[in-house]
Write a protein that holds these residues in place. Structure first.
Motif, PDB file in Angstrom:
ATOM      1  N   UNK A   1     -34.633  36.724  12.503  1.00 53.92           N
ATOM      2  CA  UNK A   1     -34.389  35.474  12.852  1.00 53.92           C
ATOM      3  C   UNK A   1     -36.709  35.175  13.685  1.00 53.92           C
ATOM      4  N   UNK A   2     -37.194  34.876  13.092  1.00 52.28           N
ATOM      5  CA  UNK A   2     -38.444  34.491  13.624  1.00 52.28           C
ATOM      6  C   UNK A   2     -39.130  33.339  14.482  1.00 52.28           C
ATOM      7  N   UNK A   3     -39.685  33.076  15.274  1.00 53.60           N
ATOM      8  CA  UNK A   3     -40.346  32.380  15.854  1.00 53.60           C
ATOM      9  C   UNK A   3     -41.475  31.971  15.852  1.00 53.60           C
ATOM     10  N   UNK A   4     -42.563  30.870  15.592  1.00 48.07           N
ATOM     11  CA  UNK A   4     -43.869  30.888  15.584  1.00 48.07           C
ATOM     12  C   UNK A   4     -44.573  30.416  16.983  1.00 48.07           C
ATOM     13  N   UNK A   5     -45.985  30.910  17.829  1.00 48.08           N
ATOM     14  CA  UNK A   5     -45.362  29.978  18.143  1.00 48.08           C
ATOM     15  C   UNK A   5     -47.215  29.995  18.787  1.00 48.08           C
ATOM     16  N   UNK A   6     -47.988  28.908  18.935  1.00 51.08           N
ATOM     17  CA  UNK A   6     -49.136  28.704  18.930  1.00 51.08           C
ATOM     18  C   UNK A   6     -49.131  28.248  20.475  1.00 51.08           C
ATOM     19  N   UNK A   7     -49.899  29.196  20.889  1.00 56.30           N
ATOM     20  CA  UNK A   7     -50.125  28.609  22.773  1.00 56.30           C
ATOM     21  C   UNK A   7     -52.169  28.601  22.342  1.00 56.30           C
ATOM     22  N   UNK A   8     -51.635  27.273  23.256  1.00 53.69           N
ATOM     23  CA  UNK A   8     -53.488  26.682  23.522  1.00 53.69           C
ATOM     24  C   UNK A   8     -54.730  27.875  23.123  1.00 53.69           C
ATOM     25  N   UNK A   9     -54.623  28.395  24.080  1.00 53.84           N
ATOM     26  CA  UNK A   9     -55.811  29.457  24.067  1.00 53.84           C
ATOM     27  C   UNK A   9     -56.223  29.985  22.954  1.00 53.84           C
TER      28      UNK A   9
ATOM     29  N   UNK B   1     -47.384  26.463  11.020  1.00 55.04           N
ATOM     30  CA  UNK B   1     -47.305  26.312  12.612  1.00 55.04           C
ATOM     31  C   UNK B   1     -48.036  25.581  13.219  1.00 55.04           C
ATOM     32  N   UNK B   2     -48.661  24.028  12.582  1.00 49.29           N
ATOM     33  CA  UNK B   2     -48.684  22.552  13.279  1.00 49.29           C
ATOM     34  C   UNK B   2     -49.997  22.484  14.574  1.00 49.29           C
ATOM     35  N   UNK B   3     -50.593  24.012  14.182  1.00 57.10           N
ATOM     36  CA  UNK B   3     -51.666  23.337  15.637  1.00 57.10           C
ATOM     37  C   UNK B   3     -52.436  22.830  14.903  1.00 57.10           C
ATOM     38  N   UNK B   4     -52.458  21.649  13.894  1.00 60.66           N
ATOM     39  CA  UNK B   4     -53.290  20.459  13.856  1.00 60.66           C
ATOM     40  C   UNK B   4     -52.480  19.147  14.790  1.00 60.66           C
ATOM     41  N   UNK B   5     -51.462  19.350  14.988  1.00 58.29           N
ATOM     42  CA  UNK B   5     -50.549  18.655  15.572  1.00 58.29           C
ATOM     43  C   UNK B   5     -50.926  19.116  17.380  1.00 58.29           C
ATOM     44  N   UNK B   6     -51.153  19.696  17.818  1.00 58.65           N
ATOM     45  CA  UNK B   6     -51.289  20.203  18.814  1.00 58.65           C
ATOM     46  C   UNK B   6     -52.923  20.310  19.875  1.00 58.65           C
ATOM     47  N   UNK B   7     -53.364  20.368  18.528  1.00 61.33           N
ATOM     48  CA  UNK B   7     -54.961  19.764  18.431  1.00 61.33           C
ATOM     49  C   UNK B   7     -55.170  18.093  18.624  1.00 61.33           C
TER      50      UNK B   7
END
Length: 101
Positions: A60-68, A94-100
């Protein structure tokens, strides 16, 4: 067929001999441990890792990208960009482009 990237294509396992060589020649020290039932392991973004299942298991894996840490994730995305388009690691997992945005 030659691998596009030896690490991301998981072509080999870094066992004791290679870990010792990496430490001696490059100063890279790896960790080896046994994860037991009910334990969780946190692996920071960009940290190379391998898993060797010694028994049948469910991952079971969960990816998390914090704004920092968004800049680091974007730099990792750039590292994956040279992989062939059809390579499973070439997409934005991870979808960092969507976060940015």
């Amino acid at each position: 067929e030659a691998p596009a990237h030896p690490i991301h294509d998981q072509c080999f396992y870094v066992g004791r001999a290679l870990r010792e060589r990496l430490a001696a020649e490059e100063g890279v020290r790896g960790w080896r441990f046994v994860q037991r039932q009910g334990e969780a392991v946190f692996i920071p973004a960009g940290c190379p890792h391998q898993v060797l299942n010694v028994r049948a298991c469910i991952k079971v894996a969960q990816d998390f990208v914090s704004p920092e840490h968004l800049p680091r994730c974007l730099s990792l995305l750039d590292a994956f960009r040279p992989l062939p388009r059809a390579h499973k690691r070439s997409e934005d997992l991870l979808g960092p482009k969507a976060i940015a945005a």
